[in-house]
Design an enzyme around this catalytic site. Structure first.
Site, PDB file in Angstrom:
ATOM      1  N   CYS A   1      41.176 138.256 -10.846  1.00  0.00           N
ATOM      2  CA  CYS A   1      39.762 138.643 -10.823  1.00  0.00           C
ATOM      3  C   CYS A   1      39.674 140.086 -11.314  1.00  0.00           C
ATOM      4  CB  CYS A   1      39.123 138.436  -9.441  1.00  0.00           C
ATOM      5  SG  CYS A   1      39.677 139.565  -8.142  1.00  0.00           S
TER       6      CYS A   1
ATOM      7  N   ARG B   1      38.158 138.022  -4.674  1.00  0.00           N
ATOM      8  CA  ARG B   1      38.339 136.615  -5.025  1.00  0.00           C
ATOM      9  C   ARG B   1      39.800 136.220  -5.218  1.00  0.00           C
ATOM     10  NH1 ARG B   1      34.478 136.746 -10.103  1.00  0.00           N
ATOM     11  NH2 ARG B   1      35.457 138.797 -10.181  1.00  0.00           N
TER      12      ARG B   1
ATOM     13  N   ASP C   1      31.339 136.832  -7.803  1.00  0.00           N
ATOM     14  CA  ASP C   1      31.944 138.014  -7.193  1.00  0.00           C
ATOM     15  C   ASP C   1      31.116 138.405  -5.975  1.00  0.00           C
ATOM     16  OD1 ASP C   1      33.108 140.428  -6.496  1.00  0.00           O
ATOM     17  OD2 ASP C   1      33.117 141.206  -8.547  1.00  0.00           O
TER      18      ASP C   1
END
Length: 148
Positions: A7, A13, A118
């Site tokens: 990420c 994440r 996100d």
């Protein structure tokens, strides 16, 4: 099988995906490796975001010992599969690839070109993001086992 989750900062994440996948792989008794990294280097060596650690813990996963890493070109050779959380990560990682073989290793984590949102700027997104990641990790294990 060596899998890398990627990420942006490697604090929300991808640490969740790494921790969930590692836990599930261990439960299955699979001899696979999983790690995570970020396309940005702002958080290198820092733990995952406290909200990611907390949501993982709420669902029985411990990601508290993981530390952020920065994605680098050598990771193309270290991993069989590089799974990115969104299209920006996809573009950033593929830009570093030096061959078609390396580019083929990089795919979106979710299916059907969907992205993992996100959650960094919205506390309310951590649980839905976690649940989405957990469900996909379970699917990925089954998909990858079939390919072996």
């Amino acid at each position: 099988m060596k899998i890398l989750m990627v990420c942006l900062g490697n604090i929300c994440r991808s640490p969740l995906a790494e921790g969930v996948m590692r836990h599930l792989i261990n439960e299955e008794g699979l001899d696979w490796e999983v790690a995570s990294a970020g396309t940005g280097d702002w958080h290198v060596n820092q733990p995952a975001d406290k909200r990611s650690i907390a949501i993982a813990k709420n669902f029985g996963y411990d990601i508290s010992t993981q530390r952020a890493k920065h994605f680098n070109k050598s990771m193309f050779n270290e991993f069989d599969s590089i799974l990115v959380m969104d299209r920006n990560n996809l573009k950033d990682v593929q830009r570093l690839a030096t061959s078609e073989e390396q580019r083929k290793k990089v795919k979106l984590f979710l299916t059907d070109e969907n992205e993992v949102t996100d959650p960094y700027f919205d506390n309310n997104l951590f649980e839905p993001v976690f649940l989405e990641i957990e469900a996909r990790c379970k699917e990925l294990i089954e998909e990858l086992k079939r390919r072996m």
